[in-house]
Design a protein around this motif. Structure first.
Motif, PDB file in Angstrom:
ATOM      1  N   ARG A  28      71.373  41.276  49.458  1.00 39.53           N
ATOM      2  CA  ARG A  28      70.461  42.336  49.894  1.00 39.53           C
ATOM      3  C   ARG A  28      71.237  43.579  50.297  1.00 39.53           C
ATOM      4  O   ARG A  28      72.462  43.607  50.256  1.00 39.53           O
ATOM      5  CB  ARG A  28      69.573  41.867  51.048  1.00 39.53           C
ATOM      6  N   THR A  36      73.023  35.993  53.542  1.00 41.66           N
ATOM      7  CA  THR A  36      72.001  36.938  53.990  1.00 41.66           C
ATOM      8  C   THR A  36      72.633  38.073  54.791  1.00 41.66           C
ATOM      9  O   THR A  36      72.085  38.514  55.796  1.00 41.66           O
ATOM     10  CB  THR A  36      70.938  36.222  54.844  1.00 41.66           C
ATOM     11  N   THR A  68      65.195  36.789  52.858  1.00 43.11           N
ATOM     12  CA  THR A  68      66.349  36.926  51.977  1.00 43.11           C
ATOM     13  C   THR A  68      66.829  35.571  51.482  1.00 43.11           C
ATOM     14  O   THR A  68      67.263  35.433  50.329  1.00 43.11           O
ATOM     15  CB  THR A  68      67.486  37.656  52.708  1.00 43.11           C
TER      16      THR A  68
END
Length: 260
Positions: free
Chosen positions: A43, A70, A82
Motif C-alpha cells: 500500500r 501492511t 490491507t
C-alpha cells in the motif's frame, strides 16, 4: 534450519525488496545471499498491483516465499483492509502485520496491532506481527495466535542495529519457543552475526543491502555472517567467569608470579 508456517528454511535472512536499483540487482543479491523469504509492502504507493503481480510471478519461478507487509498503515482498520488486499493479490494468508503509530518513523502501535491481529487471525490469517520490546505485548500477540514476531527497537531509518539487538535480546529468554525476527535496519555483517549469535531466529534487512556500494558482495557477507552467528548460538556461548573465579594470579603477591 528454522520453521515458519508450514515450511522449513535454511537461510535466516528476510530481504525487503524495496530500494534496489533494478530487479536484476535484487535477483543477484537474493542469489548470493541464499535468501528464501522476501517481503514487499502492498500500500501507500510502495508497489502497484501490476508490479506486485510481476514480482509474484518472478518470485514463484525462483521458489522464494513472498510475504506481504501492511507497511504504512496507521490504524487497525487500514491494516485489516490491507491484509485482505494482500491475501487477494498473492493468494496467501501469510502477512507481516505492521501498524505504525507514527507513519514517518514507523514506531509500532501496539494497541492497534493487537486489535488488528485478533480480527485477522479469526479469519484464518497467518501473521508475523511487528512489535517493540514490550514482553506483555509480545505474549499477547503470541496468545492470539501470531506465528512469529518481528521486533523493532526504535524508529525506522535510525541505523540503531547494535543498540536494538541488545535492547531486544531479553525477549529471547522470555520466549524461548517463539519465532523472533529482528528488524533493526541492520547495515553491517557484524550486526547480522550478533543478532543470530544471541538467539534471534532470523533478521529482516533491505537498506543495508540495497544501500551498499556493492550490494551483491554485501549479500554474500550477510549470508556468511548469519551462518556464523547461528553456529555460535547453537554451540553455546561461553559464560564470562565471575570476577576472580578463574584467574590463578588474582590475589597473589606480584613477586610470586615472577619467573625464577
Amino acid at each position: 534450519m528454522w520453521t515458519f508456517g508450514e515450511k522449513t528454511y535454511s537461510s535466516r535472512l528476510i530481504i525487503n525488496l524495496s530500494g534496489f536499483s533494478s530487479p536484476e540487482v535484487a535477483g543477484d543479491v537474493l542469489a548470493t545471499a541464499g535468501a528464501e523469504i522476501v517481503d514487499v509492502a502492498v500500500r501507500h504507493g510502495a508497489v502497484r498491483a501490476d508490479e506486485l503481480a510481476t514480482q509474484q510471478q518472478w518470485i514463484e519461478e525462483t521458489g522464494l516465499t513472498l510475504l506481504a507487509a501492511t507497511a504504512g498503515c496507521t490504524n487497525a482498520r487500514d491494516a485489516v483492509a490491507t491484509a485482505y488486499q494482500a491475501r487477494d493479490q498473492l493468494g496467501s494468508p501469510q502477512v507481516i502485520l505492521e501498524v505504525a503509530g507514527h507513519a514517518a518513523e514507523a514506531w509500532p502501535d501496539t494497541a492497534a496491532t493487537l486489535d488488528a491481529a485478533g480480527k485477522l487471525i479469526k479469519q484464518g490469517f497467518d501473521l508475523i506481527a511487528v512489535t517493540n520490546g514490550d514482553p506483555v505485548t509480545a505474549h499477547r500477540l503470541l496468545e492470539l495466535g501470531c506465528s512469529g514476531l518481528l521486533l523493532r527497537g526504535g524508529a525506522r531509518g535510525r541505523w540503531r542495529g547494535m543498540a536494538d539487538i541488545m535492547a531486544l535480546r531479553p525477549l529471547r529468554a522470555l520466549l524461548p519457543n517463539a519465532v523472533l525476527i529482528l528488524d533493526a535496519d541492520l547495515a553491517r555483517p557484524s550486526e547480522v552475526a550478533l543478532a543470530l549469535e544471541v538467539g534471534f531466529d532470523a533478521v529482516r534487512t533491505g537498506r543495508g543491502l540495497s544501500g551498499a556500494r556493492d550490494p551483491i558482495a554485501m549479500g554474500e557477507a550477510f549470508a556468511d555472517a548469519a551462518q556464523a552467528g547461528r553456529i555460535g548460538f547453537d554451540a553455546g556461548l561461553a559464560t564470562p567467569p565471575d570476577a576472580g573465579g578463574n584467574d590463578p594470579v588474582l590475589g597473589t603477591p606480584f613477586w610470586h608470579t615472577l619467573p625464577d
